[in-house]
Design an enzyme around this catalytic site. Sequence first.
Site, PDB file in Angstrom:
ATOM      1  N   HIS A  55       0.807  -1.215   0.000  1.00  0.00           N
ATOM      2  CA  HIS A  55       0.000   0.000   0.000  1.00  0.00           C
ATOM      3  C   HIS A  55       0.844   1.270   0.000  1.00  0.00           C
ATOM      4  CE1 HIS A  55      -3.376   2.583   1.784  1.00  0.00           C
ATOM      5  NE2 HIS A  55      -3.944   2.008   0.737  1.00  0.00           N
ATOM      6  N   LYS A  57       2.851   4.461  -1.024  1.00  0.00           N
ATOM      7  CA  LYS A  57       2.731   5.410  -2.137  1.00  0.00           C
ATOM      8  C   LYS A  57       3.976   6.298  -2.120  1.00  0.00           C
ATOM      9  CE  LYS A  57      -1.391   3.652  -2.482  1.00  0.00           C
ATOM     10  NZ  LYS A  57      -2.266   3.882  -1.400  1.00  0.00           N
ATOM     11  N   ASP A  62      15.181  10.761  -8.876  1.00  0.00           N
ATOM     12  CA  ASP A  62      16.528  11.125  -8.454  1.00  0.00           C
ATOM     13  C   ASP A  62      16.518  11.401  -6.942  1.00  0.00           C
ATOM     14  OD1 ASP A  62      17.433  10.855 -11.078  1.00  0.00           O
ATOM     15  OD2 ASP A  62      16.870  12.910 -11.556  1.00  0.00           O
TER      16      ASP A  62
END
Length: 399
Positions: A55, A57, A62
């Site tokens: 889950h 995110k 870079d």
Amino acid sequence: MRGSRGKRNTRTILLPLLKDFEQRVSVALYHTPDLRGLVKRILPERYNETFGVAHMKIYLFDDTIVMSGANLSESYFTDRQDRYIIIKSSRALADFFEEVVTAVSSLSFQLQPDDGIRLPDDLQYHPFEGSHNGALYRQQMKRLVEETISCHRDYDVCISSQVSRQSDVNEQDLDVIGLRSSVAEGQKVDTLIYPLVQMGPFDIRHDEVVTKALFEKAPSDTTILLASGYFNLTTHYMQSIVSSCKAHFDILTASPQANGFFGASGVSGAVPDAYTYIAKQFFDEVTSANQSSRISLFEYLRPGWTVHAKGLWYYLGGHLLPVMTMIGSPNFGYRSVFRDLEAQVVIVTQNNGLQKQLHQEQLQLYGHSNQVTDETFNQPVRQIPRWVTYVTPIIRNFF
């Protein structure tokens, strides 16, 4: 695997990239060890994700990181409210999350250019096959992730931000919220970032420990604004907030109309009713504990929009602006703590510009909300089907 559900899914979207740039693109598909055997064979695709997903995110470019609770599906760019923060020029933080994601990916299925999947050749144990009930796979994942995190001990709880430095972070503020700074003596920083990871299936509970300590250490003159689009606090979080914590809480959740399952067909259409039932239980618990003057519940309602925002804003006594926020993927619910793989950051700041932005963010969110009262649950639209009241207590640890 959630990324394989339906005819158009993560696999079908990313497959052309994998085919055209095989040397530069890899797609890893995590599978929880909790879904196995007969249950895996008979459970419909729509519901097997309740056993646990990756889950997190985390969007890395870079040395720039975007932390969020949002997916990349279309609604998040149009009419689904979430939170996002960009952290620039922070190589240490980028390295930390890149290595955590790489560790999980290395023990996950790998998508092939022909749309097949296979496990890495050096993977010792299968995530959902074998007679060991996933114990050996759990041990392998736990060991690898913890080794990865331990490599960053020198800075995994102390990463200075690249913002204008107006003042030092107050060590007393850190102590109150249960954190510590390892900034070198004399180093001038106004913002600290603490990366947190929670992987319940592998007994990695950094986020849970910090969150619970934060609740229980908060002084009585502190205000905490907590948001969860899917409000289903674990028992120990609920006890911490209602019984152990002294701070004032304003808790934001979704109204039934702002729930992503509102209007869905079949059993999914009853999900908003289940969350209403859970919210009502929490509201009653607060009332019976005589904590209504300290703990308030709000519902997000914005015509045409759903809400997926989660996290918190922390105001110390005497401060008009927040000194801390938590932002990332956890919902503070059962799945976030025990089933899914989660990541977020704690940002502690005395930078006035950043504090103002965080304050404005919560004002915009709460500006689309209404405070919950007894009358809220007496509305005809809030009448919960009897079968939902029977089933919800049984299955709420899958929410």
